[in-house]
Design a protein around this motif. Structure first.
Motif, PDB file in Angstrom:
ATOM      1  N   ARG A   7       1.841  68.309  70.738  1.00 38.10           N
ATOM      2  CA  ARG A   7       1.068  68.291  69.494  1.00 38.10           C
ATOM      3  C   ARG A   7       0.037  69.420  69.510  1.00 38.10           C
ATOM      4  N   SER A   8      -0.591  69.651  70.646  1.00 37.35           N
ATOM      5  CA  SER A   8      -1.570  70.727  70.769  1.00 37.35           C
ATOM      6  C   SER A   8      -0.909  72.092  70.555  1.00 37.35           C
ATOM      7  N   LYS A   9       0.272  72.273  71.128  1.00 35.27           N
ATOM      8  CA  LYS A   9       1.006  73.531  70.937  1.00 35.27           C
ATOM      9  C   LYS A   9       1.388  73.716  69.472  1.00 35.27           C
ATOM     10  N   LEU A  10       1.814  72.657  68.830  1.00 30.99           N
ATOM     11  CA  LEU A  10       2.167  72.716  67.414  1.00 30.99           C
ATOM     12  C   LEU A  10       0.945  73.105  66.572  1.00 30.99           C
ATOM     13  N   THR A  11      -0.188  72.527  66.884  1.00 30.79           N
ATOM     14  CA  THR A  11      -1.424  72.860  66.170  1.00 30.79           C
ATOM     15  C   THR A  11      -1.783  74.325  66.378  1.00 30.79           C
ATOM     16  N   ASP A  12      -1.661  74.796  67.616  1.00 28.47           N
ATOM     17  CA  ASP A  12      -1.948  76.209  67.905  1.00 28.47           C
ATOM     18  C   ASP A  12      -1.035  77.139  67.112  1.00 28.47           C
ATOM     19  N   LEU A  13       0.248  76.809  67.061  1.00 33.69           N
ATOM     20  CA  LEU A  13       1.193  77.640  66.304  1.00 33.69           C
ATOM     21  C   LEU A  13       0.897  77.603  64.809  1.00 33.69           C
ATOM     22  N   PHE A  63      -0.727  80.383  50.804  1.00 27.83           N
ATOM     23  CA  PHE A  63       0.659  79.951  50.985  1.00 27.83           C
ATOM     24  C   PHE A  63       0.953  79.698  52.460  1.00 27.83           C
ATOM     25  N   CYS A  64       0.553  80.621  53.329  1.00 27.97           N
ATOM     26  CA  CYS A  64       0.810  80.468  54.765  1.00 27.97           C
ATOM     27  C   CYS A  64       0.095  79.243  55.332  1.00 27.97           C
ATOM     28  N   GLU A  65      -1.119  79.003  54.879  1.00 30.13           N
ATOM     29  CA  GLU A  65      -1.846  77.820  55.339  1.00 30.13           C
ATOM     30  C   GLU A  65      -1.153  76.539  54.887  1.00 30.13           C
ATOM     31  N   MET A  66      -0.641  76.543  53.664  1.00 26.01           N
ATOM     32  CA  MET A  66       0.060  75.368  53.156  1.00 26.01           C
ATOM     33  C   MET A  66       1.348  75.133  53.947  1.00 26.01           C
ATOM     34  N   ILE A  67       2.080  76.194  54.258  1.00 25.56           N
ATOM     35  CA  ILE A  67       3.310  76.059  55.042  1.00 25.56           C
ATOM     36  C   ILE A  67       2.994  75.563  56.451  1.00 25.56           C
ATOM     37  N   ALA A  68       1.956  76.099  57.075  1.00 22.81           N
ATOM     38  CA  ALA A  68       1.565  75.654  58.416  1.00 22.81           C
ATOM     39  C   ALA A  68       1.229  74.167  58.411  1.00 22.81           C
ATOM     40  N   CYS A  69       0.521  73.733  57.398  1.00 23.25           N
ATOM     41  CA  CYS A  69       0.177  72.317  57.267  1.00 23.25           C
ATOM     42  C   CYS A  69       1.434  71.471  57.102  1.00 23.25           C
ATOM     43  N   ALA A  70       2.343  71.924  56.255  1.00 22.11           N
ATOM     44  CA  ALA A  70       3.587  71.177  56.022  1.00 22.11           C
ATOM     45  C   ALA A  70       4.405  71.066  57.298  1.00 22.11           C
ATOM     46  N   ILE A  71       4.501  72.152  58.046  1.00 22.70           N
ATOM     47  CA  ILE A  71       5.256  72.133  59.305  1.00 22.70           C
ATOM     48  C   ILE A  71       4.642  71.124  60.262  1.00 22.70           C
ATOM     49  N   GLU A  72       3.320  71.205  60.419  1.00 28.39           N
ATOM     50  CA  GLU A  72       2.635  70.300  61.333  1.00 28.39           C
ATOM     51  C   GLU A  72       2.840  68.842  60.927  1.00 28.39           C
ATOM     52  N   ALA A  85       0.494  59.767  64.574  1.00 23.37           N
ATOM     53  CA  ALA A  85       0.866  60.574  63.403  1.00 23.37           C
ATOM     54  C   ALA A  85      -0.361  61.293  62.863  1.00 23.37           C
ATOM     55  N   VAL A  86      -0.098  62.341  62.102  1.00 19.60           N
ATOM     56  CA  VAL A  86      -1.195  63.060  61.464  1.00 19.60           C
ATOM     57  C   VAL A  86      -1.875  62.097  60.501  1.00 19.60           C
ATOM     58  N   ASP A  87      -3.192  61.898  60.688  1.00 17.15           N
ATOM     59  CA  ASP A  87      -3.865  60.897  59.871  1.00 17.15           C
ATOM     60  C   ASP A  87      -4.184  61.433  58.479  1.00 17.15           C
ATOM     61  N   ASN A  88      -4.510  60.497  57.621  1.00 17.30           N
ATOM     62  CA  ASN A  88      -4.760  60.826  56.218  1.00 17.30           C
ATOM     63  C   ASN A  88      -5.983  61.719  56.060  1.00 17.30           C
ATOM     64  N   SER A  89      -7.003  61.543  56.923  1.00 12.61           N
ATOM     65  CA  SER A  89      -8.198  62.378  56.801  1.00 12.61           C
ATOM     66  C   SER A  89      -7.881  63.835  57.117  1.00 12.61           C
ATOM     67  N   SER A  90      -6.960  64.070  58.052  1.00 13.57           N
ATOM     68  CA  SER A  90      -6.534  65.437  58.359  1.00 13.57           C
ATOM     69  C   SER A  90      -5.819  66.048  57.164  1.00 13.57           C
ATOM     70  N   LYS A  91      -4.956  65.265  56.547  1.00 13.58           N
ATOM     71  CA  LYS A  91      -4.234  65.738  55.368  1.00 13.58           C
ATOM     72  C   LYS A  91      -5.220  66.043  54.231  1.00 13.58           C
ATOM     73  N   GLU A 121       5.268  67.528  58.997  1.00 13.04           N
ATOM     74  CA  GLU A 121       6.668  67.099  59.034  1.00 13.04           C
ATOM     75  C   GLU A 121       7.179  66.912  60.459  1.00 13.04           C
ATOM     76  N   ILE A 122       6.798  67.799  61.354  1.00 15.37           N
ATOM     77  CA  ILE A 122       7.308  67.706  62.722  1.00 15.37           C
ATOM     78  C   ILE A 122       6.746  66.485  63.438  1.00 15.37           C
ATOM     79  N   ASP A 123       5.505  66.138  63.144  1.00 13.71           N
ATOM     80  CA  ASP A 123       4.897  64.993  63.824  1.00 13.71           C
ATOM     81  C   ASP A 123       4.594  63.854  62.855  1.00 13.71           C
ATOM     82  N   ALA A 124       5.431  63.701  61.854  1.00 13.44           N
ATOM     83  CA  ALA A 124       5.206  62.672  60.833  1.00 13.44           C
ATOM     84  C   ALA A 124       5.159  61.263  61.420  1.00 13.44           C
ATOM     85  N   ASP A 125       5.951  61.009  62.441  1.00 11.50           N
ATOM     86  CA  ASP A 125       5.982  59.667  63.025  1.00 11.50           C
ATOM     87  C   ASP A 125       5.090  59.525  64.249  1.00 11.50           C
ATOM     88  N   GLY A 126       4.402  60.592  64.624  1.00 12.24           N
ATOM     89  CA  GLY A 126       3.486  60.525  65.759  1.00 12.24           C
ATOM     90  C   GLY A 126       4.164  60.451  67.104  1.00 12.24           C
TER      91      GLY A 126
END
Length: 94
Positions: free
Chosen positions: A80-86, A57-66, A2-8, A68-73
């Motif tokens: 995951r790499s493709k999601l990060t790239d997008l 706003f766009c950066e916040m939405i990109a972060c939220a998408i990333e 999952a996305v770790d807390n330090s990334s958030k 939410e989609i991988d919340a459970d890892g």
């Protein structure tokens, strides 16, 4: 994984820094209005402020998408790499 807390926290730190810059821009625009600057000059600064806020706003939405989609890892490394790239594309050009 999952996305770790330090990334958030890093996303949050970057967003807060961007918002602080936008806040400074808005204060400068207020001073320009108070000082009677030309409308065209004020409009330029307002447009720059609006663009900066849209980017935040766009950066916040990109972060939220990333997050939410991988919340459970459950995503594999390639996905995951493709999601990060997008997410980065949305942040950069959104």
């Amino acid at each position: 994984m999952a996305v770790d807390n330090s990334s958030k926290q890093e996303h949050q730190k970057k967003l807060l820094a961007r918002l602080a810059r936008v806040e400074g821009q808005i204060r400068a625009v207020r001073r320009m209005v108070e000082d009677g600057e030309r409308c065209e000059t004020i409009a330029q600064q307002l447009a720059a402020s609006r663009n900066a806020l849209n980017k935040a706003f766009c950066e916040m939405i990109a972060c939220a998408i990333e997050h939410e989609i991988d919340a459970d890892g459950a995503l594999n490394d390639d996905t995951r790499s493709k999601l990060t790239d997008l997410s980065q594309l949305l942040s950069k050009y959104g």
